[in-house]
Write an enzyme that holds these catalytic residues in place. Structure first.
Site, PDB file in Angstrom:
ATOM      1  N   ASP A 116       0.846  -1.243  -0.190  1.00 38.81           N
ATOM      2  CA  ASP A 116       0.035  -0.163   0.534  1.00 38.81           C
ATOM      3  C   ASP A 116       0.497   1.568   0.318  1.00 38.81           C
ATOM      4  O   ASP A 116       2.015   0.825   0.357  1.00 38.81           O
ATOM      5  CB  ASP A 116      -0.671   0.266   1.019  1.00 38.81           C
TER       6      ASP A 116
ATOM      7  N   TYR B 118       2.779   4.492   0.245  1.00 39.11           N
ATOM      8  CA  TYR B 118       4.280   4.834   1.965  1.00 39.11           C
ATOM      9  C   TYR B 118       2.809   5.999   2.523  1.00 39.11           C
ATOM     10  O   TYR B 118       2.133   6.860   2.786  1.00 39.11           O
ATOM     11  CB  TYR B 118       4.437   6.249   1.322  1.00 39.11           C
TER      12      TYR B 118
ATOM     13  N   PHE C  32       6.851   1.740  -4.630  1.00 42.80           N
ATOM     14  CA  PHE C  32       8.497   1.643  -4.069  1.00 42.80           C
ATOM     15  C   PHE C  32       8.352   3.178  -4.369  1.00 42.80           C
ATOM     16  O   PHE C  32       9.874   3.537  -3.033  1.00 42.80           O
ATOM     17  CB  PHE C  32       9.155   0.534  -4.634  1.00 42.80           C
TER      18      PHE C  32
ATOM     19  N   HIS D 168      10.908  -9.684   0.591  1.00 42.07           N
ATOM     20  CA  HIS D 168      10.818  -8.632   0.139  1.00 42.07           C
ATOM     21  C   HIS D 168      11.728  -7.206   0.651  1.00 42.07           C
ATOM     22  O   HIS D 168      12.640  -7.516   1.240  1.00 42.07           O
ATOM     23  CB  HIS D 168       9.804  -8.061   0.771  1.00 42.07           C
TER      24      HIS D 168
END
Length: 228
Positions: A66, A68, A79, A189
């Site tokens: 989701d 920031y 990202f 991740h």
């Protein structure tokens, strides 16, 4: 329902915009705003990933969780952070892997990935909005149904797309993708909590470009310093 989204996506997703769950997303966001909640990203940037990468131009999909939730960070690309915002730890680790994999220098205080998006890298979050200071706060309000439909539509209507699946959340989307038609690259991740368990050294960026070259397509220019 009219959505501020590139016409190519409006065409392939028009049925989704008419479904009750999508109307519920819109109603929920209106309720949040009426209650004085701050939502990221701003309204015109909610569908930024789609407006920067048309459906026809998609070559690569990078799936995030989701947006920031800090001030000035989110602008609708997974990202990525707005120009001038310090890259968060996961993005720093992405840059570290880029350096190790293909020798791309790490940007200094720059994390806007729009240049990737314009080349065909769809930077897709599972939820497209978030409440300020509250990660995952909008994740359960219909967005997953919409973004899952996006992944399924890409899988069904296109061929030879490279999906980068980083971490459990992204890996759970694997079942939505036809592995007989597309390429799936898997890794932990890039978070500092897990990057050392296999994200570092995954070589997804060079692998992606090697695949694109073999397909007769233009590889992605992963550099960012030169577009600042």
């Amino acid at each position: 329902m009219k959505v501020q989204i590139d016409e190519s996506w409006n065409t392939v997703l028009k049925d989704e915009f008419e479904k009750p769950y999508f109307e519920e997303i819109v109603a929920f966001l209106k309720t949040e705003k009426a209650a004085g909640k701050i939502i990221y990203p701003s309204g015109q940037l909610i569908f930024n990933a789609f407006n920067q990468t048309s459906f026809e131009n998609v070559k690569v999909v990078i799936i995030g969780q989701d947006p920031y939730h800090g001030l000035g960070q989110a602008h609708g690309l997974s990202f990525s952070v707005c120009a001038g915002i310090k890259p968060p730890p996961s993005l720093v680790n992405i840059f570290k892997e880029l350096k190790s994999d293909i020798g791309v220098d790490m940007p200094s205080n720059y994390g806007d990935l729009t240049y990737w998006a314009k080349q065909g890298v769809l930077l897709l979050n599972g939820a497209l909005t978030v409440r300020a200071g509250e990660p995952f706060s909008h994740a359960k309000f219909g967005w997953a149904q919409f973004t899952n439909a996006v992944i399924e539509t890409i899988s069904y209507k296109k061929e030879n797309i490279i999906f980068m699946l980083w971490g459990k959340f992204a890996l759970d989307k694997k079942s939505l993708i036809d592995e007989g038609k597309h390429f799936i690259l898997q890794a932990p991740h890039p978070s500092p909590l897990s990057a050392h368990t296999g994200f570092f050294g995954c070589k997804h960026f060079s692998t992606t470009n090697n695949i694109l070259v073999k397909l007769g397509q233009q590889p992605i220019d992963w550099r960012l310093e030169k577009v600042k």
